[in-house]
Motif scaffolding. Sequence first.
Motif, PDB file in Angstrom:
ATOM      1  N   ASN A   1      17.561  -3.617  -9.645  1.00 12.15           N
ATOM      2  CA  ASN A   1      17.647  -2.790  -8.823  1.00 12.15           C
ATOM      3  C   ASN A   1      19.401  -2.854  -8.040  1.00 12.15           C
ATOM      4  O   ASN A   1      19.586  -2.283  -6.922  1.00 12.15           O
ATOM      5  CB  ASN A   1      16.788  -3.027  -7.729  1.00 12.15           C
ATOM      6  N   TYR A   2      20.390  -3.453  -8.961  1.00 13.37           N
ATOM      7  CA  TYR A   2      21.624  -3.533  -8.430  1.00 13.37           C
ATOM      8  C   TYR A   2      22.664  -2.976  -9.622  1.00 13.37           C
ATOM      9  O   TYR A   2      22.250  -3.557 -10.680  1.00 13.37           O
ATOM     10  CB  TYR A   2      21.928  -4.750  -7.810  1.00 13.37           C
ATOM     11  N   TYR A   3      23.571  -2.113  -9.287  1.00 11.47           N
ATOM     12  CA  TYR A   3      24.067  -1.646 -10.512  1.00 11.47           C
ATOM     13  C   TYR A   3      24.876  -2.755 -11.275  1.00 11.47           C
ATOM     14  O   TYR A   3      24.893  -2.990 -12.521  1.00 11.47           O
ATOM     15  CB  TYR A   3      25.213  -0.416  -9.950  1.00 11.47           C
ATOM     16  N   THR A   4      25.790  -3.771 -10.357  1.00  9.83           N
ATOM     17  CA  THR A   4      26.566  -4.639 -11.032  1.00  9.83           C
ATOM     18  C   THR A   4      25.904  -5.522 -11.753  1.00  9.83           C
ATOM     19  O   THR A   4      26.124  -6.100 -12.801  1.00  9.83           O
ATOM     20  CB  THR A   4      27.602  -4.975  -9.953  1.00  9.83           C
ATOM     21  N   HIS A   5      24.733  -5.979 -11.209  1.00 15.50           N
ATOM     22  CA  HIS A   5      23.827  -6.694 -11.695  1.00 15.50           C
ATOM     23  C   HIS A   5      23.361  -6.565 -12.899  1.00 15.50           C
ATOM     24  O   HIS A   5      23.079  -7.539 -14.056  1.00 15.50           O
ATOM     25  CB  HIS A   5      22.630  -7.090 -10.665  1.00 15.50           C
ATOM     26  N   LEU A   6      22.704  -5.160 -13.234  1.00 16.55           N
ATOM     27  CA  LEU A   6      22.417  -4.851 -14.618  1.00 16.55           C
ATOM     28  C   LEU A   6      23.484  -5.016 -15.633  1.00 16.55           C
ATOM     29  O   LEU A   6      23.263  -5.044 -16.650  1.00 16.55           O
ATOM     30  CB  LEU A   6      21.889  -3.378 -14.513  1.00 16.55           C
ATOM     31  N   GLU A   7      24.605  -4.507 -15.090  1.00 22.43           N
ATOM     32  CA  GLU A   7      25.868  -4.617 -16.024  1.00 22.43           C
ATOM     33  C   GLU A   7      26.002  -6.004 -16.647  1.00 22.43           C
ATOM     34  O   GLU A   7      26.382  -5.990 -17.857  1.00 22.43           O
ATOM     35  CB  GLU A   7      27.075  -4.256 -15.201  1.00 22.43           C
ATOM     36  N   GLN A   8      26.020  -6.884 -15.497  1.00 19.42           N
ATOM     37  CA  GLN A   8      26.290  -8.278 -15.925  1.00 19.42           C
ATOM     38  C   GLN A   8      25.210  -8.725 -16.799  1.00 19.42           C
ATOM     39  O   GLN A   8      25.361  -9.505 -17.783  1.00 19.42           O
ATOM     40  CB  GLN A   8      26.387  -9.172 -14.887  1.00 19.42           C
ATOM     41  N   MET A   9      23.878  -8.498 -16.418  1.00 15.00           N
ATOM     42  CA  MET A   9      22.745  -9.104 -17.281  1.00 15.00           C
ATOM     43  C   MET A   9      22.754  -8.431 -18.562  1.00 15.00           C
ATOM     44  O   MET A   9      22.386  -9.233 -19.796  1.00 15.00           O
ATOM     45  CB  MET A   9      21.415  -8.554 -16.557  1.00 15.00           C
ATOM     46  N   THR A  10      22.938  -6.958 -18.908  1.00 12.07           N
ATOM     47  CA  THR A  10      23.230  -6.730 -20.275  1.00 12.07           C
ATOM     48  C   THR A  10      24.253  -7.238 -21.085  1.00 12.07           C
ATOM     49  O   THR A  10      24.119  -7.592 -22.080  1.00 12.07           O
ATOM     50  CB  THR A  10      23.446  -5.011 -20.092  1.00 12.07           C
ATOM     51  N   LEU A  11      25.360  -7.579 -20.391  1.00 10.75           N
ATOM     52  CA  LEU A  11      26.558  -8.272 -21.250  1.00 10.75           C
ATOM     53  C   LEU A  11      25.980  -9.724 -21.552  1.00 10.75           C
ATOM     54  O   LEU A  11      26.145 -10.070 -22.854  1.00 10.75           O
ATOM     55  CB  LEU A  11      27.634  -8.405 -20.400  1.00 10.75           C
ATOM     56  N   THR A  12      25.367 -10.371 -20.731  1.00 10.78           N
ATOM     57  CA  THR A  12      24.909 -11.727 -20.987  1.00 10.78           C
ATOM     58  C   THR A  12      23.816 -11.607 -21.907  1.00 10.78           C
ATOM     59  O   THR A  12      23.811 -12.287 -22.983  1.00 10.78           O
ATOM     60  CB  THR A  12      24.143 -12.562 -19.554  1.00 10.78           C
TER      61      THR A  12
ATOM     62  N   ARG B   1      18.457   3.978 -14.170  1.00  8.97           N
ATOM     63  CA  ARG B   1      17.369   3.271 -13.313  1.00  8.97           C
ATOM     64  C   ARG B   1      17.202   4.278 -12.651  1.00  8.97           C
ATOM     65  O   ARG B   1      16.043   4.187 -11.624  1.00  8.97           O
ATOM     66  CB  ARG B   1      17.850   2.071 -12.711  1.00  8.97           C
ATOM     67  N   LEU B   2      18.113   5.260 -11.962  1.00  9.15           N
ATOM     68  CA  LEU B   2      17.928   6.302 -10.999  1.00  9.15           C
ATOM     69  C   LEU B   2      16.847   7.123 -11.091  1.00  9.15           C
ATOM     70  O   LEU B   2      16.043   7.755 -10.335  1.00  9.15           O
ATOM     71  CB  LEU B   2      19.363   7.077 -10.622  1.00  9.15           C
ATOM     72  N   ASP B   3      16.533   7.451 -12.257  1.00 11.36           N
ATOM     73  CA  ASP B   3      15.710   8.470 -12.741  1.00 11.36           C
ATOM     74  C   ASP B   3      14.226   7.800 -13.170  1.00 11.36           C
ATOM     75  O   ASP B   3      13.122   8.453 -12.950  1.00 11.36           O
ATOM     76  CB  ASP B   3      15.931   9.178 -14.049  1.00 11.36           C
TER      77      ASP B   3
ATOM     78  N   ALA C   1      29.629  -1.149 -20.839  1.00 16.43           N
ATOM     79  CA  ALA C   1      29.565   0.201 -20.778  1.00 16.43           C
ATOM     80  C   ALA C   1      28.070   0.494 -20.785  1.00 16.43           C
ATOM     81  O   ALA C   1      27.522   1.367 -20.268  1.00 16.43           O
ATOM     82  CB  ALA C   1      30.328   0.742 -21.880  1.00 16.43           C
ATOM     83  N   GLU C   2      27.246  -0.365 -21.820  1.00 13.42           N
ATOM     84  CA  GLU C   2      25.973   0.036 -22.034  1.00 13.42           C
ATOM     85  C   GLU C   2      25.106  -0.723 -20.957  1.00 13.42           C
ATOM     86  O   GLU C   2      24.128   0.133 -20.615  1.00 13.42           O
ATOM     87  CB  GLU C   2      25.498  -1.120 -23.215  1.00 13.42           C
ATOM     88  N   GLY C   3      25.830  -1.528 -20.080  1.00 13.46           N
ATOM     89  CA  GLY C   3      24.979  -1.987 -19.191  1.00 13.46           C
ATOM     90  C   GLY C   3      25.161  -0.996 -17.911  1.00 13.46           C
ATOM     91  O   GLY C   3      24.161  -0.652 -17.035  1.00 13.46           O
ATOM     92  N   ARG C   4      26.228  -0.178 -17.726  1.00 13.89           N
ATOM     93  CA  ARG C   4      26.348   0.730 -16.649  1.00 13.89           C
ATOM     94  C   ARG C   4      25.389   2.064 -17.185  1.00 13.89           C
ATOM     95  O   ARG C   4      24.998   2.815 -16.014  1.00 13.89           O
ATOM     96  CB  ARG C   4      27.918   1.132 -16.574  1.00 13.89           C
ATOM     97  N   LYS C   5      25.281   2.204 -18.347  1.00 13.04           N
ATOM     98  CA  LYS C   5      24.636   3.417 -18.882  1.00 13.04           C
ATOM     99  C   LYS C   5      22.949   3.087 -18.297  1.00 13.04           C
ATOM    100  O   LYS C   5      22.194   3.686 -17.960  1.00 13.04           O
ATOM    101  CB  LYS C   5      24.749   3.777 -20.307  1.00 13.04           C
ATOM    102  N   PHE C   6      22.632   1.833 -18.721  1.00 14.58           N
ATOM    103  CA  PHE C   6      21.271   1.283 -18.330  1.00 14.58           C
ATOM    104  C   PHE C   6      21.088   1.256 -16.759  1.00 14.58           C
ATOM    105  O   PHE C   6      20.254   1.867 -16.305  1.00 14.58           O
ATOM    106  CB  PHE C   6      20.945  -0.261 -18.833  1.00 14.58           C
TER     107      PHE C   6
END
Length: 294
Positions: A64-75, A100-102, A91-96
């Motif tokens: 439920n946080y944008y930057t968290h999902l970016e970091q989690m995807t990278l990791t 989540r908004l939808d 970039a994949e994390g940002r797309k994911f």
Amino acid sequence: MVDGRVYDLRPEFSDTLSMLNDWDSSLARLHELAATPHGEGVALDELRPLPPVASGQLLCAGANYYTHLEQMTLTMLRNRGDERPDEELLAEGRKFAKSRLDGGAFVFAGLPSTMTGATGDVILWGPGEQHDWELELAVVIGRGGHYIDEKDALAHVAGYTISNDISTREVMRRPDLGPMTDFLASKVRPTFFPTGPYIVPIEFVPDYRDLHITLKVNGEVMQDESVGDIIHGVEQVVAHASKIVELRPGDVVLTGSPAGNAGHHGNRWLVPGDVMEGEITGLGVQRNRCVKPE
């Protein structure tokens, strides 16, 4: 609590839940008592605070946080051997995260028996050793309801508190069950939800998105993020949860972890002896020591 001192409100109120069961009347009475507190009170740092309420339902928002999902995807991708540059993985994390908004809020259930206080020890139970932190803004329900509309959701919130959703990462996935996630094994062990030290009534928080979340481990900052980075806000999380379960006074709803988990810090998992210090603007401070099971 008034000016850093805690006053005993018994026998007028037997516990926090009795206040929340009639929150409008209780809040009016608390204003009166705060204006003319009885006795000298006790300094908060002289007490061992228990969870401010620990008898209702415990519901947790995830992803439920944008930057968290970016970091989690990278990791996650890096741990799977993906050797692409960080920017491509982010970039994949940002797309994911944007997707989540939808998708609507994602909420799962915890157990109130896992809670400990804001200064209680966190016991690093096995199986598993990849113990992670997730300091989160939590809301406490003051008015129950089922199928609450988003525009009415904040009227059902009594106040805010702090909760740390400790998670053991390597037992979260069950290889024997394919893609399924085992939240019981990874998140709801005794002491894995430090909560408190107290509840701040919603009227004292003009905009929860202006709050800032900070978590340190042994003095080193790990999480340092504004609630403004949240994807689905308190209104959306509470409304979504109410469409699954009937919310009741005393329920605690966590709103998700911001960026800065252990995976972002080189898989720096919690170990016995670590001390976590968590703070959210105006909501107090937690200080929890990690210990091994006896």
